[in-house]
Design a protein around this motif. Structure first.
Motif: not given
Ligand code: SF4
Ligand code: SF4
Length: 590
Positions: A318-323, A398-400, A415-419, A423-425
């Protein structure tokens, strides 16, 4: 094997060397891939470069392979000698040929092996692409970034040039952070503890850009009650030899790592999350290093999963709730079969996991693989080819995105920055550490131990250091010696190989700067004699040469490699930088 030469320009000579070296590299695996292609085209759509550049045939794996295959056919296959036009045989003999080869092997392929698994004939293009990289590197033809990173790993032992002092300081810093966070005075990041169950080796990127990953791993080992340690030397489990194709570098780096585990009598080497580090250390390293490895090696993904399954650590998802979604690193997944374990771990520490398609062995490269992140000249091409990966990421919603590879973290972040994806990694170690449930402890106050803080003095940067400068050119010898003397070093001068040995034994210098061309005794022999002399075991060696290709004659010897090298022409700044790196003298801006 006979080989064709044209006019003896420098490039023509290098082309001839490439052809000759290819003959030496031909083994069953490489030849199999060179002769088996039937040009069916099934691999074409496997390549992310092709998919992102529709209509451009020069990105097709079979086309790229043919640029290398033509040389093999021309020089080492009878069909090419008898019917050269018919089988597309051709030589390389000009600067343009070599540049085309460089552009293909470094700039149009990340060695991801997706085409390999999609070839019905078993053609492993990635393997002979790496072989071709190694041929070019051996004659000094490579992107500048590859040269810089290789140099750091040859000299300092890690590919980001992290000095030992900075590494140890980072471990201390993370130890304090976690000790405060857990409010646990017993918390340690142990260094050089012999007879440990686990020796933990990391990627230098963690020291430089992501020390939190070190802290998170330490927290997990501590919570599991593991008897673990980190080595103070030989701690880099990455290996740029995998990317550059340089087996000698691969062997030297692997040996350093294995020897550090053996020196500590460690029972198991645990490799932090890094695809190419895992593949290099566990799978390829023993071959490059030409030796057996008697201890177990495993990815930290397996270690963390086992701790949870054995009840050694408790986690609360539950401490990592994000998809989250998961990106399979090419080296971990396609090359080493690490598919299910990371997914099982994710299911234990995250509330919602969303699969990315395609996945596992069919996943697309993050486009940062094969050392691509170090080759700035190909960045626009890399980012364009990343459109396939960007779409894959976006489609998950997914956001992550989680990945078990530091290289992929950088590739995906770019890629996330360019496109402009929202999202975060992150990595599994971060999620596991975040989900850790640590029982409250009774805090026992401990006496503060005062830490000695080094005070910067006024002495010159090389004060107290003794350097033996060896060169047979008088003006070069005087230049090197006077720069070092001006910066505080005590300098001795040698003009022949025999003088090097005599002075090294008599004066016990900290460092010898060694020219590879000197009269008298062969310098390679001198180097090996110094390495084998128990009295000179701490002597550091920095090669200085105007013929970089000769360095291999030193590095390929089966003794500890030199600690550094600097190519002529040498200027004051570069000499001091390299001497400082070799002697691990902290730089002071002046
Ligand atoms: S799939 Fe294999 S045989 Fe077919 S073109 Fe590609 S490399 Fe050649
Ligand atoms: S190894 Fe990967 S990048 Fe290279 S040609 Fe094959 S699919 Fe393309």
């Amino acid at each position: 094997m006979s080989a064709t030469t044209t006019e003896p320009t420098e490039k023509a000579l290098k082309a001839q060397q490439v052809i000759d070296l290819l003959g030496q590299k031909l083994n069953r695996q490489v030849v199999g891939s060179l002769v088996a292609c039937v040009h069916c085209g099934l691999c074409t759509d496997a390549c992310h470069y092709v998919l992102a550049n529709p209509g451009d045939v020069t990105y097709a794996p079979a086309y790229k392979a043919d640029r290398l295959r033509k040389i093999f056919k021309r020089h080492y296959d009878w069909t090419g000698r008898v019917l050269p036009k018919w089988v597309g045989a051709a030589t390389v003999d000009s600067e343009a040929d070599l540049e085309e080869l460089k552009d293909i092997v470094f700039g149009k392929c990340t060695n991801c092996r997706r085409c390999t698994i999609n070839c019905p004939m078993g053609v492993d293009f990635a393997t002979f692409n790496r072989t071709a990289r190694g041929l070019l590197v051996s004659v000094g033809i490579m992107p500048e970034g590859v040269a810089v990173v290789s140099k750091d790993q040859w000299e300092i032992g890690n590919q980001m040039g992290v000095l030992k002092e900075d590494y140890l300081e980072t471990l201390e810093w993370m130890e304090e952070e976690v000790r405060d966070e857990l409010d646990d005075p017993d918390f340690r990041i142990p260094v050089d503890v012999p007879d440990s169950n686990v020796v933990y080796a990391i990627n230098p990127r963690e020291v430089k850009y992501d020390p939190r990953s070190i802290a998170d791993a330490a927290k997990i080992f501590h919570a599991a009650g593991e008897k673990w340690t980190m080595p103070s030397d030989g701690w880099d489990m990455t290996n740029f030899g995998l990317f550059s194709g340089d087996d000698a570098l691969g062997g030297s780096v692997s040996r350093r790592l294995y020897e550090s585990v053996e020196a500590l009598r460690g029972r198991k080497l645990v490799i932090s999350e890094c695809g190419h580090g895992y593949r290099s250390s566990r799978c390829e390293g023993p071959n490059w290093a030409k030796r057996d490895v008697d201890f177990e090696m495993e990815s930290s993904v397996l270690t963390m999963l086992r701790y949870i399954k054995e009840g050694r650590i408790k986690v609360d998802k539950r401490r990592n709730p994000e998809p989250v979604t998961f990106h399979d690193s090419c080296n971990n997944a396609r090359s080493c079969g690490l598919f299910e374990e990371p997914r099982e771990l994710l299911s234990l520490v995250c509330m919602e996991f969303r699969e990315m398609y395609p996945n596992r062995a069919e996943n697309y490269c993050c486009t940062g693989g094969g050392g691509a992140m170090s080759m700035a000249e190909y960045t626009p091409r890399r980012l364009k080819s990343g459109s396939i990966k960007a779409k894959q990421l976006q489609d998950t919603g997914a956001p992550v995105v989680v990945t078990s590879c530091h290289n992929c973290v950088d590739g995906l972040t770019d890629l996330i920055r360019h496109y402009e994806l929202n999202m975060k990694v992150t990595q599994l170690v971060n999620l596991v550490a975040n989900a850790l449930v640590i029982e409250e402890r009774v805090v026992v106050p401990v006496e503060e131990v005062p830490v000695a803080v080094p005070v910067e003095g006024e002495a010159p940067v090389l004060a107290g250091r003794v350097v033996l400068v060896a060169d047979d050119e008088e003006d070069q010898l005087e230049f090197l010696a006077s720069v070092l003397e001006d910066n505080g070093a005590t300098v001795f001068r040698a003009r022949t190989g025999d003088e090097v040995l005599t002075l090294a034994r008599r004066e016990k210098p900290d460092l010898v700067t060694l020219d590879l061309h000197m009269p008298g005794r062969d310098v390679g022999e001198v180097f090996e004699l110094m390495r084998g002399d128990p009295e000179l075991k701490n002597l550091k060696v920095c090669i200085v040469t105007g013929k970089p290709e000769l360095r291999r004659l030193i590095y390929e010897r089966s003794v500890r490699p030199p600690e550094g090298y600097v190519d002529k022409p040498v200027d004051e700044k570069r000499l001091l930088l390299n001497v400082r790196k070799t002697l691990e003298v902290v730089h002071r801006e002046g």
